[in-house]
Design a protein around this motif. Sequence first.
Motif, PDB file in Angstrom:
ATOM      1  N   LEU A 235       0.824  -1.203   0.000  1.00 47.85           N
ATOM      2  CA  LEU A 235       0.000   0.000   0.000  1.00 47.85           C
ATOM      3  C   LEU A 235       0.863   1.260   0.000  1.00 47.85           C
ATOM      4  CD1 LEU A 235      -2.793   1.317   0.209  1.00 47.85           C
ATOM      5  CD2 LEU A 235      -2.635   1.095   2.694  1.00 47.85           C
ATOM      6  N   LEU A 236       1.855   1.296   0.905  1.00 51.55           N
ATOM      7  CA  LEU A 236       2.696   2.488   1.005  1.00 51.55           C
ATOM      8  C   LEU A 236       3.533   2.695  -0.250  1.00 51.55           C
ATOM      9  CD1 LEU A 236       3.895   2.281   4.719  1.00 51.55           C
ATOM     10  CD2 LEU A 236       2.237   3.869   3.728  1.00 51.55           C
ATOM     11  N   SER A 237       4.081   1.605  -0.806  1.00 50.24           N
ATOM     12  CA  SER A 237       4.879   1.750  -2.027  1.00 50.24           C
ATOM     13  C   SER A 237       4.028   2.283  -3.170  1.00 50.24           C
ATOM     14  CB  SER A 237       5.519   0.416  -2.406  1.00 50.24           C
ATOM     15  OG  SER A 237       4.521  -0.563  -2.660  1.00 50.24           O
ATOM     16  N   GLY A 238       2.769   1.812  -3.231  1.00 52.30           N
ATOM     17  CA  GLY A 238       1.873   2.335  -4.263  1.00 52.30           C
ATOM     18  C   GLY A 238       1.577   3.812  -4.075  1.00 52.30           C
ATOM     19  N   LEU A 239       1.349   4.209  -2.803  1.00 52.65           N
ATOM     20  CA  LEU A 239       1.082   5.617  -2.528  1.00 52.65           C
ATOM     21  C   LEU A 239       2.298   6.482  -2.827  1.00 52.65           C
ATOM     22  CD1 LEU A 239      -0.935   5.318   0.810  1.00 52.65           C
ATOM     23  CD2 LEU A 239      -1.829   5.837  -1.466  1.00 52.65           C
ATOM     24  N   LEU A 240       3.491   5.978  -2.498  1.00 53.60           N
ATOM     25  CA  LEU A 240       4.703   6.754  -2.736  1.00 53.60           C
ATOM     26  C   LEU A 240       4.998   6.912  -4.222  1.00 53.60           C
ATOM     27  CD1 LEU A 240       7.039   5.308   0.051  1.00 53.60           C
ATOM     28  CD2 LEU A 240       5.977   7.563   0.005  1.00 53.60           C
ATOM     29  N   VAL A 241       4.672   5.891  -4.997  1.00 50.69           N
ATOM     30  CA  VAL A 241       5.001   5.923  -6.428  1.00 50.69           C
ATOM     31  C   VAL A 241       3.896   6.597  -7.244  1.00 50.69           C
ATOM     32  CG1 VAL A 241       5.495   4.436  -8.431  1.00 50.69           C
ATOM     33  CG2 VAL A 241       6.440   3.881  -6.218  1.00 50.69           C
ATOM     34  N   ARG A 242       2.720   6.746  -6.652  1.00 53.84           N
ATOM     35  CA  ARG A 242       1.588   7.271  -7.415  1.00 53.84           C
ATOM     36  C   ARG A 242       1.879   8.626  -8.065  1.00 53.84           C
ATOM     37  NH1 ARG A 242      -3.413   6.390  -8.591  1.00 53.84           N
ATOM     38  NH2 ARG A 242      -4.931   8.088  -8.782  1.00 53.84           N
ATOM     39  N   PRO A 243       2.500   9.591  -7.346  1.00 52.19           N
ATOM     40  CA  PRO A 243       2.814  10.856  -8.038  1.00 52.19           C
ATOM     41  C   PRO A 243       3.688  10.679  -9.274  1.00 52.19           C
ATOM     42  CG  PRO A 243       3.037  11.115  -5.664  1.00 52.19           C
ATOM     43  CD  PRO A 243       2.845   9.656  -5.916  1.00 52.19           C
ATOM     44  N   PHE A 244       4.623   9.721  -9.214  1.00 50.02           N
ATOM     45  CA  PHE A 244       5.462   9.462 -10.389  1.00 50.02           C
ATOM     46  C   PHE A 244       4.649   8.829 -11.513  1.00 50.02           C
ATOM     47  CE2 PHE A 244       8.403   9.605  -6.824  1.00 50.02           C
ATOM     48  CZ  PHE A 244       9.414  10.408  -7.316  1.00 50.02           C
ATOM     49  N   GLU A 245       3.683   7.971 -11.150  1.00 49.52           N
ATOM     50  CA  GLU A 245       2.839   7.365 -12.181  1.00 49.52           C
ATOM     51  C   GLU A 245       1.960   8.422 -12.839  1.00 49.52           C
ATOM     52  OE1 GLU A 245       0.747   4.350 -10.094  1.00 49.52           O
ATOM     53  OE2 GLU A 245       2.386   2.880 -10.202  1.00 49.52           O
ATOM     54  N   VAL A 246       1.414   9.339 -12.018  1.00 44.99           N
ATOM     55  CA  VAL A 246       0.616  10.433 -12.588  1.00 44.99           C
ATOM     56  C   VAL A 246       1.477  11.290 -13.502  1.00 44.99           C
ATOM     57  CG1 VAL A 246      -0.686  12.504 -12.025  1.00 44.99           C
ATOM     58  CG2 VAL A 246      -0.979  10.439 -10.635  1.00 44.99           C
ATOM     59  N   LEU A 247       2.698  11.579 -13.047  1.00 46.90           N
ATOM     60  CA  LEU A 247       3.615  12.367 -13.865  1.00 46.90           C
ATOM     61  C   LEU A 247       3.932  11.651 -15.170  1.00 46.90           C
ATOM     62  CD1 LEU A 247       5.385  14.948 -13.881  1.00 46.90           C
ATOM     63  CD2 LEU A 247       7.196  13.575 -12.855  1.00 46.90           C
ATOM     64  N   SER A 248       4.166  10.346 -15.099  1.00 50.10           N
ATOM     65  CA  SER A 248       4.453   9.563 -16.303  1.00 50.10           C
ATOM     66  C   SER A 248       3.249   9.546 -17.247  1.00 50.10           C
ATOM     67  CB  SER A 248       4.847   8.139 -15.909  1.00 50.10           C
ATOM     68  OG  SER A 248       5.066   7.334 -17.040  1.00 50.10           O
ATOM     69  N   ARG A 249       2.048   9.450 -16.676  1.00 48.92           N
ATOM     70  CA  ARG A 249       0.839   9.448 -17.514  1.00 48.92           C
ATOM     71  C   ARG A 249       0.676  10.782 -18.236  1.00 48.92           C
ATOM     72  NH1 ARG A 249      -4.245   9.723 -14.056  1.00 48.92           N
ATOM     73  NH2 ARG A 249      -3.485  11.882 -14.056  1.00 48.92           N
ATOM     74  N   ASP A 250       0.908  11.882 -17.500  1.00 45.89           N
ATOM     75  CA  ASP A 250       0.786  13.195 -18.138  1.00 45.89           C
ATOM     76  C   ASP A 250       1.817  13.369 -19.252  1.00 45.89           C
ATOM     77  OD1 ASP A 250      -1.233  13.718 -16.374  1.00 45.89           O
ATOM     78  OD2 ASP A 250       0.014  14.863 -14.970  1.00 45.89           O
ATOM     79  N   ILE A 251       3.041  12.905 -18.993  1.00 43.40           N
ATOM     80  CA  ILE A 251       4.080  13.003 -20.031  1.00 43.40           C
ATOM     81  C   ILE A 251       3.705  12.154 -21.241  1.00 43.40           C
ATOM     82  CG2 ILE A 251       6.495  12.462 -20.539  1.00 43.40           C
ATOM     83  CD1 ILE A 251       7.174  13.189 -17.681  1.00 43.40           C
ATOM     84  N   ARG A 252       3.129  10.958 -20.979  1.00 45.24           N
ATOM     85  CA  ARG A 252       2.721  10.085 -22.081  1.00 45.24           C
ATOM     86  C   ARG A 252       1.612  10.722 -22.911  1.00 45.24           C
ATOM     87  NH1 ARG A 252       2.707   6.026 -19.300  1.00 45.24           N
ATOM     88  NH2 ARG A 252       0.533   6.011 -18.621  1.00 45.24           N
ATOM     89  N   GLU A 253       0.688  11.427 -22.247  1.00 39.71           N
ATOM     90  CA  GLU A 253      -0.373  12.104 -22.984  1.00 39.71           C
ATOM     91  C   GLU A 253       0.194  13.193 -23.886  1.00 39.71           C
ATOM     92  OE1 GLU A 253      -3.172  13.528 -20.168  1.00 39.71           O
ATOM     93  OE2 GLU A 253      -4.034  11.545 -19.732  1.00 39.71           O
ATOM     94  N   VAL A 254       1.178  13.912 -23.354  1.00 34.54           N
ATOM     95  CA  VAL A 254       1.815  14.938 -24.193  1.00 34.54           C
ATOM     96  C   VAL A 254       2.556  14.291 -25.358  1.00 34.54           C
ATOM     97  CG1 VAL A 254       3.554  16.766 -24.210  1.00 34.54           C
ATOM     98  CG2 VAL A 254       2.010  16.550 -22.267  1.00 34.54           C
ATOM     99  N   LYS A 255       3.211  13.158 -25.060  1.00 33.60           N
ATOM    100  CA  LYS A 255       3.957  12.462 -26.111  1.00 33.60           C
ATOM    101  C   LYS A 255       3.032  11.965 -27.216  1.00 33.60           C
ATOM    102  CE  LYS A 255       6.519   8.197 -26.890  1.00 33.60           C
ATOM    103  NZ  LYS A 255       7.011   6.945 -26.262  1.00 33.60           N
ATOM    104  N   GLU A 256       1.866  11.426 -26.830  1.00 30.48           N
ATOM    105  CA  GLU A 256       0.941  10.895 -27.827  1.00 30.48           C
ATOM    106  C   GLU A 256       0.192  11.999 -28.555  1.00 30.48           C
ATOM    107  OE1 GLU A 256       0.802   7.841 -28.682  1.00 30.48           O
ATOM    108  OE2 GLU A 256       2.137   7.076 -27.120  1.00 30.48           O
ATOM    109  N   GLY A 257       0.299  13.225 -28.084  1.00 26.27           N
ATOM    110  CA  GLY A 257      -0.346  14.336 -28.768  1.00 26.27           C
ATOM    111  C   GLY A 257      -1.732  14.650 -28.283  1.00 26.27           C
ATOM    112  N   TYR A 258      -2.172  13.996 -27.177  1.00 21.94           N
ATOM    113  CA  TYR A 258      -3.501  14.275 -26.657  1.00 21.94           C
ATOM    114  C   TYR A 258      -3.556  15.603 -25.904  1.00 21.94           C
ATOM    115  CZ  TYR A 258      -4.140   9.326 -27.679  1.00 21.94           C
ATOM    116  OH  TYR A 258      -4.198   8.128 -28.299  1.00 21.94           O
ATOM    117  N   SER A 259      -2.429  16.072 -25.453  1.00 22.11           N
ATOM    118  CA  SER A 259      -2.385  17.313 -24.688  1.00 22.11           C
ATOM    119  C   SER A 259      -1.102  18.053 -25.018  1.00 22.11           C
ATOM    120  CB  SER A 259      -2.456  17.028 -23.180  1.00 22.11           C
ATOM    121  OG  SER A 259      -2.267  18.211 -22.432  1.00 22.11           O
TER     122      SER A 259
END
Length: 632
Positions: A235-259
């Motif tokens: 649980l804690l590892s997931g919570l700690l990594v979640r901001p990085f996953e959100v950051l990675s998702r946002d970067i991926r959206e920019v990469k794919e051209g959605y944003s």
Amino acid sequence: MLERIRKIIGRLEAFRSLRVIFFIIIFLVGVIPCILLQNGILRNYEERAVEVRVEQVKGQLRSLANHLISSNYLVNHESGQVDAELSEFSTLYDGRLMIIDPTLTVVKDTYGLSENKTIVSQDVITCLVTGERKGWENYDREYGFIEIVVPIIETRSIEGRDYSVKANSSGQEEWTGAQGQGGLDKENSQANSVRGVLLASTSTEYISKTKDILRRKALIIMLIMLVVVFFASMLLSGLLVRPFEVLSRDIREVKEGYSNEPISAPQYIETMHIADSFNNVLGRMNALDQSRQEFVANVSHELKTPMTSMKVLAASLLSEENVDPAVYREFLEDIDSEIDRENKIISDLLELVKEDRTNIDLEVTSTDINALAEAVMKRMRPIAEIADIALTLINRRQVTAEVDSTRISLALTNLVENAIKYNREHGEVVVTVDADEEYFSFVVADNGIGIPEEDLTRIYERFFRVDKSRSREIGGTGLGLSITKSAILRHHGTISVESKEGEGTTFTVRIPLHYYAQPMELRVEKQRRQILRLLRRQNNPAQKEYYEKTIHVSRRKNSPGAKNNGKAAAKETAPAIETAPAIETAPTIEKAPEIEKAPDPAGSPDFSGLKDTDTDTKSTASAHEQEGGDQI
């Protein structure tokens, strides 16, 4: 060994995941204290249980020793009460008890194995010799028993006599005394005598059984804790990594051209830094993309305009019959000028492409900058004469530098040509060449139309023109300053501009005297860090002062041409204005006068609004030197 383990772990994809690393760290942080706590509790219980057992056994043994003395058991071995107590002790403590006399002979053994035998033991002998009442104990964890030695001590009262102990014929001790003398008369005292030793061995089986029970219960508790820690770690590892996953998702959206919007990750400082860096890169990418679109649009427009003009002119000629030859000639001259314009645009584009290709090496040679500036001024003289512009070249020092003469000549030509084209009628252009210990500079100043303040940051953009109608009228393409800046940056130099609309413009260029494949700041940085480390460790004031001086001259120390400094790169000559060649305006191109030296400062042209370039150059150089000193 550690390097091999690191390489093996590096090959495992799972161990390169931040979530897995967090999980392992949290799991170990939760499990290791549980294991240490379990072992600590069990060991503490064992030590305490053994300590209590020893005290209990010692208490019983002291009581037995008193009974042995009172019943004179060491002399008369027949005592039913003592035998019963010995048997009860052996049964109660699940052990063995032996009575040993001073001759190391076993008087009594509850196991009946060693009676009347001699025992040789270091602990027994020490106890007989010293008579320590507390005795000795030894815990054997491997075999599970405690061995305890307690002396049998007889205490007798002495009143007004001196007593000594002697052994009689039967081996028994006799106390003999005489009338006391001196301080012993009529005084009461006591004398102790070691009559033997009690050696007991008691089992610690019940301690081991209790310890095993505690270990099993602790194991059950630890297993429960492991399950809790496991899920808590996930649980804690997931919570700690979640901001990085959100950051990675946002970067991926920019990469794919959605944003194409900037991303935000304010949870951690690290994610904020990553988001800020990405936003900076994204901003540059958007700017580059916009610049590319504008570049394509500008190129298309610039190339299409001459073609359209030529098409219209040619169509006009074809559509009419019996056209006057003078009209033919006029139209053909217009077509020729459009072709020249098209050719200039293409040449500038090719030159700009060359400048953008940073992998192409410069053709660096030792160049006389003064001669190069004079050659540029001679080439610009016809253009200046047509526009009735006065050109003046001021050589403040004789300068020789390692540069690509072709590119520097092109950069200076563009600056002078712009100063001529965007000048007023009867205007003036002054070019000043100067140098210091590290850099040479040339300043191109005019008193022309100037540049609006809001456009100063955009003048180096490709195809950007302050006055587009005037630029097309005089043949400008909007690429000259971009090519100039690129050439100067390739030499690790700087270019700056000062301008006031309606008063004039001053361009200042500074370039290192010696060319290096990388900027001087990067080369000096390593030596600077080394010297700073020495300064921190240095306690000798004189040596510290030496290192501080070394920092200020580190740039010169790193220069490859420092060995040949016998001939300075920049030498002072006669006063600048006296040696400054002046180019005067001629009435016609055919009878243009040659370059002449200005006679005195009063003869120099006076134009309002133009700053003193000599003062500006020196101030800029001083500021640069101060800035370099502060950086070091």
